[in-house]
Design a protein around this motif. Structure first.
Motif, short mmCIF file in Angstrom:
data_model
loop_
_atom_site.label_atom_id
_atom_site.label_comp_id
_atom_site.label_asym_id
_atom_site.label_seq_id
_atom_site.Cartn_x
_atom_site.Cartn_y
_atom_site.Cartn_z
N CYS A 26 0.81 -1.12 -0.01
CA CYS A 26 -0.07 -0.10 -0.03
C CYS A 26 0.94 1.26 -0.06
O CYS A 26 0.61 2.23 -0.69
CB CYS A 26 -1.05 0.07 1.21
SG CYS A 26 -1.97 1.36 1.19
N LEU A 27 2.08 1.28 0.64
CA LEU A 27 2.62 2.41 0.89
C LEU A 27 3.44 2.85 -0.33
O LEU A 27 3.33 4.01 -0.61
CB LEU A 27 3.92 2.24 2.01
CG LEU A 27 3.28 2.10 3.55
CD1 LEU A 27 4.14 2.03 4.58
CD2 LEU A 27 2.23 3.24 3.84
N LYS A 28 3.98 1.88 -0.78
CA LYS A 28 4.65 2.24 -2.35
C LYS A 28 3.70 2.49 -3.25
O LYS A 28 3.67 3.58 -4.10
CB LYS A 28 5.25 0.75 -2.89
CG LYS A 28 6.18 1.21 -3.91
CD LYS A 28 6.90 -0.22 -4.86
CE LYS A 28 7.85 -0.79 -3.76
NZ LYS A 28 8.40 -1.87 -4.45
N GLY A 29 2.17 1.88 -3.46
CA GLY A 29 1.45 2.31 -4.57
C GLY A 29 0.65 3.46 -4.06
O GLY A 29 0.65 4.35 -5.12
N ALA A 30 0.74 3.96 -2.82
CA ALA A 30 -0.03 5.28 -2.59
C ALA A 30 1.16 6.31 -3.08
O ALA A 30 0.53 7.50 -3.29
CB ALA A 30 -0.13 5.23 -0.94
N LEU A 31 2.46 6.14 -2.75
CA LEU A 31 3.33 7.03 -3.13
C LEU A 31 3.37 7.55 -4.76
O LEU A 31 3.12 8.45 -5.18
CB LEU A 31 4.75 6.67 -2.60
CG LEU A 31 5.87 7.79 -2.95
CD1 LEU A 31 5.61 9.10 -2.17
CD2 LEU A 31 7.22 7.16 -2.63
N ASP A 34 0.00 8.95 -5.73
CA ASP A 34 -0.11 10.42 -5.18
C ASP A 34 0.53 11.43 -6.26
O ASP A 34 0.12 12.30 -6.54
CB ASP A 34 0.63 10.59 -3.93
CG ASP A 34 0.60 11.83 -3.21
OD1 ASP A 34 -0.35 12.52 -3.45
OD2 ASP A 34 1.68 12.46 -2.57
N VAL A 35 1.72 10.89 -6.69
CA VAL A 35 2.67 11.59 -7.49
C VAL A 35 1.82 11.74 -8.83
O VAL A 35 1.75 12.86 -9.48
CB VAL A 35 4.00 11.17 -7.77
CG1 VAL A 35 4.77 11.69 -9.03
CG2 VAL A 35 4.82 11.28 -6.47
N ALA A 36 1.23 10.48 -9.25
CA ALA A 36 0.69 10.49 -10.63
C ALA A 36 -0.56 11.23 -10.46
O ALA A 36 -0.85 11.95 -11.61
CB ALA A 36 0.31 8.91 -11.09
N GLY A 37 -1.38 11.56 -9.51
CA GLY A 37 -2.49 12.05 -9.35
C GLY A 37 -2.32 13.63 -9.34
O GLY A 37 -3.04 14.37 -9.59
N HIS A 38 -1.17 14.23 -8.71
CA HIS A 38 -0.96 15.36 -8.60
C HIS A 38 -0.62 15.90 -9.86
O HIS A 38 -1.05 17.02 -10.16
CB HIS A 38 0.29 15.57 -7.82
CG HIS A 38 0.91 16.91 -7.71
ND1 HIS A 38 0.40 17.96 -7.12
CD2 HIS A 38 2.05 17.45 -8.31
CE1 HIS A 38 0.92 19.15 -7.43
NE2 HIS A 38 2.06 18.75 -8.10
N VAL A 45 -4.69 12.93 -3.45
CA VAL A 45 -5.24 12.02 -2.34
C VAL A 45 -6.39 10.96 -3.30
O VAL A 45 -5.87 9.79 -2.97
CB VAL A 45 -6.37 12.70 -1.68
CG1 VAL A 45 -6.98 11.87 -0.72
CG2 VAL A 45 -5.60 13.78 -0.76
N VAL A 46 -6.85 11.13 -4.35
CA VAL A 46 -7.44 10.29 -4.97
C VAL A 46 -6.38 9.04 -5.60
O VAL A 46 -6.75 7.81 -5.57
CB VAL A 46 -8.29 10.84 -6.23
CG1 VAL A 46 -8.91 9.63 -7.08
CG2 VAL A 46 -9.41 11.70 -5.78
N GLY A 47 -5.47 9.75 -6.22
CA GLY A 47 -4.30 9.10 -6.75
C GLY A 47 -3.64 8.03 -5.62
O GLY A 47 -3.21 6.89 -6.08
N ALA A 48 -3.48 8.60 -4.31
CA ALA A 48 -2.87 7.74 -3.34
C ALA A 48 -3.97 6.77 -3.04
O ALA A 48 -3.34 5.63 -2.72
CB ALA A 48 -2.69 8.68 -2.09
#
Length: 84
Positions: A26-31, A34-38, A45-48
């Motif tokens: 989860c942590l790696k995917g969220a990171l 997060d960058v892709a969503g930004h 947040v949605v991307g994370a």
């Protein structure tokens, strides 16, 4: 008072152990999410959240494959049985 401190410490320890057990991938995917969503329109947040879900799924699949491979190796090491 002392009893309350012990209960709070025990509860915190249980929550911490449960959170680390389910955070695999989860942590790696969220990171990454997060960058892709930004960069995709300020939806970090949605991307994370999406990245966490995908990362968790991929980690489960990877663990499943590793377990299957370990089982196959164990079965390959068993001595052959004499079928008469």
């Amino acid at each position: 008072m002392k009893k309350m401190i012990i209960l709070v410490a025990l509860g915190s320890a249980l929550l911490a152990s449960a959170a680390t057990a389910s955070a695999e991938g989860c942590l790696k995917g969220a990171l990454v999410g997060d960058v892709a969503g930004h960069y995709a329109g300020h939806h970090a947040v949605v991307g994370a959240v999406g990245g966490c879900v995908v990362g968790r799924h991929l980690a489960k699949e990877k663990r499943k494959q590793a377990d299957a491979q370990a089982l196959a190796q164990q079965q390959a090491q068993l001595p052959p049985t004499d079928a008469r």
